[in-house]
Design an enzyme around this catalytic site. Structure first.
Site, PDB file in Angstrom:
ATOM      1  N   LYS A 113     -65.373 -59.557  52.032  1.00 57.41           N
ATOM      2  CA  LYS A 113     -66.771 -59.131  52.163  1.00 57.41           C
ATOM      3  C   LYS A 113     -67.728 -60.292  51.973  1.00 57.41           C
ATOM      4  O   LYS A 113     -68.720 -60.401  52.690  1.00 57.41           O
ATOM      5  CB  LYS A 113     -67.054 -57.986  51.194  1.00 57.41           C
ATOM      6  CG  LYS A 113     -66.406 -56.724  51.725  1.00 57.41           C
ATOM      7  CD  LYS A 113     -66.785 -55.465  51.044  1.00 57.41           C
ATOM      8  CE  LYS A 113     -66.134 -54.303  51.786  1.00 57.41           C
ATOM      9  NZ  LYS A 113     -65.831 -53.171  50.974  1.00 57.41           N
ATOM     10  N   LYS A 194     -57.722 -52.418  60.235  1.00 58.92           N
ATOM     11  CA  LYS A 194     -57.681 -51.042  59.717  1.00 58.92           C
ATOM     12  C   LYS A 194     -58.686 -50.136  60.450  1.00 58.92           C
ATOM     13  O   LYS A 194     -59.766 -50.594  60.815  1.00 58.92           O
ATOM     14  CB  LYS A 194     -58.045 -51.129  58.231  1.00 58.92           C
ATOM     15  CG  LYS A 194     -58.093 -49.844  57.475  1.00 58.92           C
ATOM     16  CD  LYS A 194     -58.566 -50.148  56.049  1.00 58.92           C
ATOM     17  CE  LYS A 194     -58.991 -48.893  55.354  1.00 58.92           C
ATOM     18  NZ  LYS A 194     -60.014 -49.089  54.342  1.00 58.92           N
ATOM     19  N   LYS A 197     -64.084 -45.787  58.710  1.00 57.15           N
ATOM     20  CA  LYS A 197     -65.143 -44.868  59.131  1.00 57.15           C
ATOM     21  C   LYS A 197     -66.474 -45.579  59.383  1.00 57.15           C
ATOM     22  O   LYS A 197     -67.279 -45.104  60.155  1.00 57.15           O
ATOM     23  CB  LYS A 197     -65.307 -43.706  58.151  1.00 57.15           C
ATOM     24  CG  LYS A 197     -65.608 -44.047  56.715  1.00 57.15           C
ATOM     25  CD  LYS A 197     -65.853 -42.770  55.924  1.00 57.15           C
ATOM     26  CE  LYS A 197     -65.099 -42.653  54.627  1.00 57.15           C
ATOM     27  NZ  LYS A 197     -64.994 -43.790  53.756  1.00 57.15           N
TER      28      LYS A 197
HETATM   29  N1  AQP Z   1     -57.013 -46.648  58.203  1.00 59.52           N
HETATM   30  C1  AQP Z   1     -56.557 -46.074  57.113  1.00 59.52           C
HETATM   31  N2  AQP Z   1     -55.237 -45.817  56.998  1.00 59.52           N
HETATM   32  C2  AQP Z   1     -54.745 -45.212  55.898  1.00 59.52           C
HETATM   33  N3  AQP Z   1     -55.526 -44.833  54.859  1.00 59.52           N
HETATM   34  C3  AQP Z   1     -56.843 -45.066  54.945  1.00 59.52           C
HETATM   35  N4  AQP Z   1     -57.881 -44.819  54.099  1.00 59.52           N
HETATM   36  C4  AQP Z   1     -59.010 -45.254  54.660  1.00 59.52           C
HETATM   37  N5  AQP Z   1     -58.772 -45.769  55.864  1.00 59.52           N
HETATM   38  C5  AQP Z   1     -57.429 -45.684  56.069  1.00 59.52           C
HETATM   39  C6  AQP Z   1     -57.716 -44.176  52.822  1.00 59.52           C
HETATM   40  O1  AQP Z   1     -58.726 -43.187  52.693  1.00 59.52           O
HETATM   41  C7  AQP Z   1     -59.090 -43.078  51.321  1.00 59.52           C
HETATM   42  C8  AQP Z   1     -60.560 -43.056  51.143  1.00 59.52           C
HETATM   43  O2  AQP Z   1     -61.095 -44.236  51.535  1.00 59.52           O
HETATM   44  P1  AQP Z   1     -62.559 -44.664  51.092  1.00 59.52           P
HETATM   45  O3  AQP Z   1     -63.543 -43.944  51.885  1.00 59.52           O
HETATM   46  O4  AQP Z   1     -62.735 -44.527  49.640  1.00 59.52           O
HETATM   47  O5  AQP Z   1     -62.570 -46.201  51.374  1.00 59.52           O
HETATM   48  P2  AQP Z   1     -61.974 -47.035  52.482  1.00 59.52           P
HETATM   49  O6  AQP Z   1     -60.537 -47.300  52.260  1.00 59.52           O
HETATM   50  O7  AQP Z   1     -62.869 -48.236  52.532  1.00 59.52           O
HETATM   51  O8  AQP Z   1     -62.133 -46.147  53.790  1.00 59.52           O
HETATM   52  P3  AQP Z   1     -62.816 -46.535  55.122  1.00 59.52           P
HETATM   53  O9  AQP Z   1     -62.636 -45.442  56.098  1.00 59.52           O
HETATM   54  O10 AQP Z   1     -62.384 -47.908  55.524  1.00 59.52           O
HETATM   55  O11 AQP Z   1     -64.345 -46.535  54.670  1.00 59.52           O
HETATM   56  P4  AQP Z   1     -65.460 -47.617  54.825  1.00 59.52           P
HETATM   57  O12 AQP Z   1     -65.556 -47.892  56.285  1.00 59.52           O
HETATM   58  O13 AQP Z   1     -66.674 -46.984  54.258  1.00 59.52           O
HETATM   59  O14 AQP Z   1     -65.030 -48.834  54.050  1.00 59.52           O
HETATM   60  C9  AQP Z   1     -58.395 -44.219  50.566  1.00 59.52           C
HETATM   61  O15 AQP Z   1     -57.262 -43.686  49.903  1.00 59.52           O
HETATM   62  C10 AQP Z   1     -57.986 -45.142  51.668  1.00 59.52           C
HETATM   63  O16 AQP Z   1     -56.825 -45.898  51.340  1.00 59.52           O
END
Ligand code: AQP
Length: 331
Positions: A113, A194, A197
């Site tokens: 980041k 990855k 969202k």
């Molecule tokens: N691509 C992924 N594959 C498997 N697991 C995933 N998780 C997220 N993306 C994937 C799992 O979802 C849970 C919640 O995630 P989070 O919202 O707390 O944070 P994150 O991992 O940062 O999810 P995102 O979608 O990537 O969100 P943003 O874009 O806001 O950073 C976790 O258990 C995560 O492992």
């Protein structure tokens, strides 16, 4: 025998993706059969990126409704909003003082980041320590995580062990649970990245709210490793795109990857993609039906939020009192 405790969280940062479902919510539902589960909507963590007031509160309710649609049972498990349990922030501050600056500087997510944006806020730096507080407050035994969170669990274990070494066995040392078949769902266009969202390019992700037409377009455009023989085989190194699609289909249909490889032997990519489209549309339409049932009942959602916070506070307070007591804060 007392059930082991599971803790996990999800940030209300936007519409959930298939990655969030496969990597988190699907597992959360399954873990309820064996464990006492505590799940939180991590609104404090989400503040590391600026959130608009009306969107944040909407996202929180959306995610809660989606958790219920995915089978999280508030009678069996605790589901709550992180900021409603102030013990998280309180323990966070205490743990800040038991964490070395260098340890956080070594966190891969932090390094990524700060590489992308030099003007990040202190919350991004502090993020893994708040996560440690979340986990340790509930004497958690196991934490289901995606691959990108493994380092944060190691950090949590180190902080807890350091604290325990000084003050006795105050914290349970948590272990990770990694869902190997879905530990990381990748972007459809760039399978080295990855699926997230908050990705600006929506062609990289399948949102749980994409309609049939959009799903069809996105899967048709998904990368399929055309430099290699067009066979449907799990091979992360040479066929990351096909491997990602196999993992998605396996999780949606509950068929093993081996079985899918056999079923699609001698079939072309077009046939394979059509099957993914059909299964995904069916799956997401069913899920959304349940989602809207809960989402339209805000009164019910609010009652879950209040009850969840009350239950979580009881557990959190026991740990926080132990901590403040051994440190010498509660005179
Ligand atoms: N691509 C992924 N594959 C498997 N697991 C995933 N998780 C997220 N993306 C994937 C799992 O979802 C849970 C919640 O995630 P989070 O919202 O707390 O944070 P994150 O991992 O940062 O999810 P995102 O979608 O990537 O969100 P943003 O874009 O806001 O950073 C976790 O258990 C995560 O492992």
């Amino acid at each position: 025998m007392k059930k082991k405790i599971i803790f996990s969280g999800i940030q209300p940062t936007g519409l959930l993706t298939l990655g969030n479902y496969i990597g988190a919510l699907k597992q959360w539902q399954e873990l309820q059969k064996k464990y006492f589960c505590i799940y939180c909507i991590a609104d404090l963590h989400s503040l590391t990126i600026h959130q608009k007031k009306s969107i944040l509160s909407k996202n929180i309710l959306d995610i809660l409704a989606m958790c219920l649609a995915c089978g999280i049972n508030p009678e069996k498990s605790i589901i709550f909003i992180q900021s409603h349990v102030p013990q998280h922030s309180q323990l966070n501050w205490i743990l800040n003082c038991f964490t070395n600056f260098g340890e956080i500087q070594r966190m891969i997510q932090f390094k990524e980041k700060i590489f992308l944006n030099k003007n990040i806020n202190v919350g991004v730096f502090n993020y893994p320590i708040l996560m440690a507080a979340d986990i340790l407050l509930y004497q958690t035994n196991k934490v289901p995580v995606g691959k990108d969170q493994i380092q944060h669990i190691e950090l949590t274990r180190n902080i807890a062990s350091r604290f325990n070494k000084i003050y006795g066995n105050i914290f349970t040392i948590p272990e990770k649970i990694l869902n190997y078949n879905g530990a990381c769902i990748k972007s459809l266009i760039n399978p080295n990245k990855k699926m997230s969202k908050s990705d600006f390019n929506k062609n990289n992700i399948i949102s749980l709210f994409d309609n049939d037409f959009i799903i069809e377009q996105k899967i048709k455009n998904a990368i399929t490793d055309s430099n290699y023989p067009p066979i449907i085989k799990y091979d992360l190194k040479n066929k990351p795109g096909i491997s990602n699609l196999l993992v998605i289909l396996s999780n949606i249909t509950k068929c093993s990857i081996k079985r899918l490889e056999k079923d699609f032997q001698n079939k072309n990519y077009n046939y394979f993609k059509k099957s993914i489209i059909n299964n995904l549309c069916l799956f997401l339409n069913r899920l959304r039906k349940k989602y809207f049932f809960y989402r339209e009942n805000e009164k019910y959602l609010k009652s879950i939020i209040i009850n969840g916070a009350e239950k979580a506070k009881k557990y959190a307070d026991i740990t926080l009192q132990k901590v403040t007591n051994v440190i010498g804060l509660d005179i």
